[in-house]
Design a protein around this motif. Structure first.
Motif, mmCIF file in Angstrom:
data_model
loop_
_atom_site.group_PDB
_atom_site.id
_atom_site.type_symbol
_atom_site.label_atom_id
_atom_site.label_comp_id
_atom_site.label_asym_id
_atom_site.label_seq_id
_atom_site.Cartn_x
_atom_site.Cartn_y
_atom_site.Cartn_z
ATOM 1 N N UNK A 50 -27.353 -29.592 42.128
ATOM 2 C CA UNK A 50 -28.226 -30.247 43.344
ATOM 3 C C UNK A 50 -29.579 -29.839 43.643
ATOM 4 N N UNK A 51 -30.471 -30.423 43.859
ATOM 5 C CA UNK A 51 -31.378 -29.781 44.515
ATOM 6 C C UNK A 51 -31.394 -29.770 45.745
ATOM 7 N N UNK A 52 -31.977 -28.232 46.015
ATOM 8 C CA UNK A 52 -32.439 -27.853 47.372
ATOM 9 C C UNK A 52 -33.592 -27.141 47.818
ATOM 10 N N UNK A 53 -33.727 -26.529 48.922
ATOM 11 C CA UNK A 53 -35.211 -25.825 49.309
ATOM 12 C C UNK A 53 -35.055 -24.335 48.615
ATOM 13 N N UNK A 54 -34.557 -23.940 47.769
ATOM 14 C CA UNK A 54 -33.808 -23.148 47.029
ATOM 15 C C UNK A 54 -34.111 -22.678 45.931
ATOM 16 N N UNK A 55 -34.247 -24.213 45.679
ATOM 17 C CA UNK A 55 -33.833 -23.983 44.177
ATOM 18 C C UNK A 55 -33.103 -25.698 43.170
ATOM 19 N N UNK A 56 -33.246 -25.232 41.766
ATOM 20 C CA UNK A 56 -31.820 -26.509 41.561
ATOM 21 C C UNK A 56 -30.693 -25.175 41.583
ATOM 22 N N UNK A 57 -29.304 -25.556 42.269
ATOM 23 C CA UNK A 57 -28.296 -25.582 42.003
ATOM 24 C C UNK A 57 -27.401 -25.298 41.911
ATOM 25 N N UNK A 58 -26.401 -25.024 40.313
ATOM 26 C CA UNK A 58 -25.421 -25.584 39.822
ATOM 27 C C UNK A 58 -23.951 -24.400 39.623
ATOM 28 N N UNK A 59 -23.146 -25.295 39.341
ATOM 29 C CA UNK A 59 -21.838 -25.111 39.352
ATOM 30 C C UNK A 59 -20.598 -25.205 38.147
ATOM 31 N N UNK A 60 -19.982 -24.640 37.454
ATOM 32 C CA UNK A 60 -19.274 -24.859 36.341
ATOM 33 C C UNK A 60 -18.386 -24.290 36.703
ATOM 34 N N UNK A 61 -17.474 -25.126 36.865
ATOM 35 C CA UNK A 61 -15.644 -23.795 36.772
ATOM 36 C C UNK A 61 -14.649 -25.045 36.539
ATOM 37 N N UNK A 62 -13.987 -24.377 35.848
ATOM 38 C CA UNK A 62 -12.291 -24.690 35.119
ATOM 39 C C UNK A 62 -11.066 -23.858 36.276
ATOM 40 N N UNK A 63 -9.871 -24.310 36.174
ATOM 41 C CA UNK A 63 -8.947 -25.161 37.728
ATOM 42 C C UNK A 63 -7.665 -24.976 36.857
ATOM 43 N N UNK A 94 -21.598 -19.407 39.512
ATOM 44 C CA UNK A 94 -22.369 -20.847 40.252
ATOM 45 C C UNK A 94 -24.220 -19.950 39.740
ATOM 46 N N UNK A 95 -25.006 -21.020 39.944
ATOM 47 C CA UNK A 95 -26.318 -20.227 38.746
ATOM 48 C C UNK A 95 -27.358 -21.041 39.762
ATOM 49 N N UNK A 96 -28.491 -20.207 40.240
ATOM 50 C CA UNK A 96 -29.959 -21.034 40.647
ATOM 51 C C UNK A 96 -30.909 -20.908 39.915
ATOM 52 N N UNK A 97 -31.605 -22.061 39.720
ATOM 53 C CA UNK A 97 -33.527 -21.967 39.353
ATOM 54 C C UNK A 97 -34.016 -21.744 39.790
ATOM 55 N N UNK A 98 -34.957 -21.265 40.499
ATOM 56 C CA UNK A 98 -35.733 -21.116 41.385
ATOM 57 C C UNK A 98 -37.500 -21.691 40.357
ATOM 58 N N UNK A 137 -39.797 -19.018 40.096
ATOM 59 C CA UNK A 137 -39.975 -18.027 40.073
ATOM 60 C C UNK A 137 -39.019 -17.092 38.136
ATOM 61 N N UNK A 138 -39.563 -18.469 36.965
ATOM 62 C CA UNK A 138 -39.025 -17.877 35.603
ATOM 63 C C UNK A 138 -37.328 -17.330 35.797
ATOM 64 N N UNK A 139 -37.023 -16.785 36.492
ATOM 65 C CA UNK A 139 -35.338 -16.482 36.475
ATOM 66 C C UNK A 139 -34.018 -17.230 37.393
ATOM 67 N N UNK A 140 -33.099 -17.088 36.169
ATOM 68 C CA UNK A 140 -31.983 -17.900 36.475
ATOM 69 C C UNK A 140 -31.399 -17.108 37.398
ATOM 70 N N UNK A 141 -30.358 -16.875 38.682
ATOM 71 C CA UNK A 141 -29.683 -15.849 39.101
ATOM 72 C C UNK A 141 -28.132 -16.733 38.852
ATOM 73 N N UNK A 142 -27.366 -16.060 38.807
ATOM 74 C CA UNK A 142 -25.948 -16.267 38.487
ATOM 75 C C UNK A 142 -24.909 -15.445 39.046
ATOM 76 N N UNK A 143 -23.817 -16.060 39.573
ATOM 77 C CA UNK A 143 -22.960 -15.686 40.399
ATOM 78 C C UNK A 143 -21.617 -15.961 39.858
ATOM 79 N N UNK A 144 -20.735 -14.939 38.888
ATOM 80 C CA UNK A 144 -19.884 -15.066 37.883
ATOM 81 C C UNK A 144 -18.251 -14.314 38.428
ATOM 82 N N UNK A 145 -17.785 -15.903 38.864
ATOM 83 C CA UNK A 145 -16.026 -15.548 39.119
ATOM 84 C C UNK A 145 -14.706 -15.678 38.552
ATOM 85 N N UNK A 146 -15.291 -15.035 37.075
ATOM 86 C CA UNK A 146 -13.727 -14.873 36.181
ATOM 87 C C UNK A 146 -14.757 -15.979 35.005
#
Length: 393
Positions: free
Chosen positions: A170-183, A249-253, A255-264
């Motif tokens: 999804x597009x947000x004011x913070x950049x493009x944010x994405x999630x990929x998960x596995x239940x 959870x990933x964020x692309x803004x 500033x040409x970096x990708x921010x990642x929060x990885x939970x297992x």
């Protein structure tokens, strides 16, 4: 369309079911053959007429109209042949032929009504499944702000369209944010938990400036959902408190970096100048739902360079753990490097073809992939203005 939804693979139980179905199709004709052997025996006292009259009804269960006609013709031929050989034309023979005709007509009518009813029910189920798919697992757009993307979902369960894997962008004011998960797990319980996590992400992604807090909101939604009893959807011997979700959870803004929060979750792979690198987290974190095993979680996402032309692949373990007939894992990084330059949908399509060749079309687990390509600054501005004029600010 930005996403490709596929169903791949048939379970071993499904293969056994097909074998039993084929055997069931042979039963009516085996009965006709058995009756013929009885009638041609030198001395017999078994009346085969009632048995032969039942064969069209049995054939209708597995063959439909074709089976009814074939069984009726075969049974009729046996009746006529044996009557001719034994010179026993009489009321019994005519009665048997009339019974065959009546049973065949009745079986055809019932079979046609059942097939029509099943077709209507199947159409209804498909419409419901498509609606559920659009709610739980929506298609990702071809383009969001500074990136182009495409998504691919492969359900291991035959005939399924959604399962325990999830992704969203999804597009947000913070950049493009994405999630990929596995239940953890499959079936309806996994779909229910995936929907809870996706619902939390879709809201938090727009209002939480901290990417780690977006992940925390997803974890809170999972805890709430696990606390709600769903005995009807819980398998025998399963404890809802043991359910967990690996997530990324990933964020692309801009500033040409990708921010990642990885939970297992399996680390994302970045393809740059033909080489693949895994973005392995410096501090591994537990999956959502297993926070009690770690006293304190870091709050800062990890950042990596993401320059124009780079491609980032987010995926679930169903891809990298897919095995060949020789029990070898799918080499995803090598497959990415072997794909020559093409659009993101074509890139995923070729990865999918490689995965199918590797597994022989039999996936043991659901698999999902999301490919993201970084555009240059000029293309990014054009994409933001054209595609999302009403983005949240």
């Amino acid at each position: 369309m930005g996403s490709l939804y596929r169903s791949s693979g048939a379970s071993e139980a499904g293969g056994h079911g097909r074998v039993l179905f084929r055997l069931g199709q042979c039963v009516p004709f085996m009965i006709v053959l058995f009756a013929l052997l009885i009638e041609l025996s030198p001395a017999h006292d078994v009346v085969t007429g009632p048995i032969l009259a039942a064969t069209p009804a049995l054939a209708s269960l597995t063959w439909g109209p074709r089976g009814i006609v074939s069984a009726a013709v075969g049974a009729g031929a046996v009746t006529v042949t044996t009557a001719t050989l034994h010179h026993s034309w009489g009321g019994q023979v005519y009665s048997n032929l009339l019974s065959l005709l009546m049973v065949s007509v009745a079986s055809a009518a019932v079979s046609n009504a059942m097939r029509t009813r099943r077709r209507i029910q199947l159409d209804q189920v498909r419409r419901v499944a498509e609606a559920a798919q659009q709610v739980v697992l929506r298609e990702v757009p071809d383009r969001l702000g500074p990136v182009q993307m495409a998504g691919l979902y492969l359900a291991a369960e035959e005939g399924a369209q959604i399962g325990g894997d999830l992704f969203e962008a999804t597009q947000t004011r913070y950049g493009v944010r994405m999630i990929v998960g596995d239940v953890r797990g499959k079936g309806l319980p996994a779909v229910r938990l995936a929907a809870a996590v996706l619902g939390a992400f879709r809201e938090a992604a727009h209002y939480e400036d901290d990417l780690a807090e977006v992940m925390n909101r997803c974890a809170a939604a999972l805890r709430r959902e696990r606390a709600v009893p769903h005995a009807a959807h819980q398998g025998p011997g399963e404890d809802p408190s043991e359910d967990f979700v690996t997530a990324l959870v990933v964020e692309v803004s801009d500033d040409f970096v990708v921010r990642v929060v990885n939970r297992g979750h399996p680390p994302p792979l970045i393809l740059r100048e033909g080489k693949v690198e895994a973005l392995i987290p410096s501090s591994p974190l537990p999956p959502l739902g297993l926070e009690d095993f770690v006293p304190a979680l870091p709050s800062e996402p990890e950042s990596y360079p993401f320059t124009p032309g780079d491609r980032l692949l987010l995926h679930t373990d169903g891809v990298i753990e897919a095995r060949s007939s020789d029990n070898e894992f799918f080499a995803l990084a090598d497959a990415m490097e072997a794909v020559y330059p093409c659009t993101p949908p074509q890139f995923l399509s070729r990865l999918h073809q490689g995965l199918v060749r590797h597994t022989g079309g039999r996936l043991a687990d659901d698999a999902a992939m999301l490919i993201v390509e970084r555009l240059d600054e000029e293309e990014s501005l054009v994409g933001e203005a054209a595609d999302f004029p009403g983005a949240v600010h």
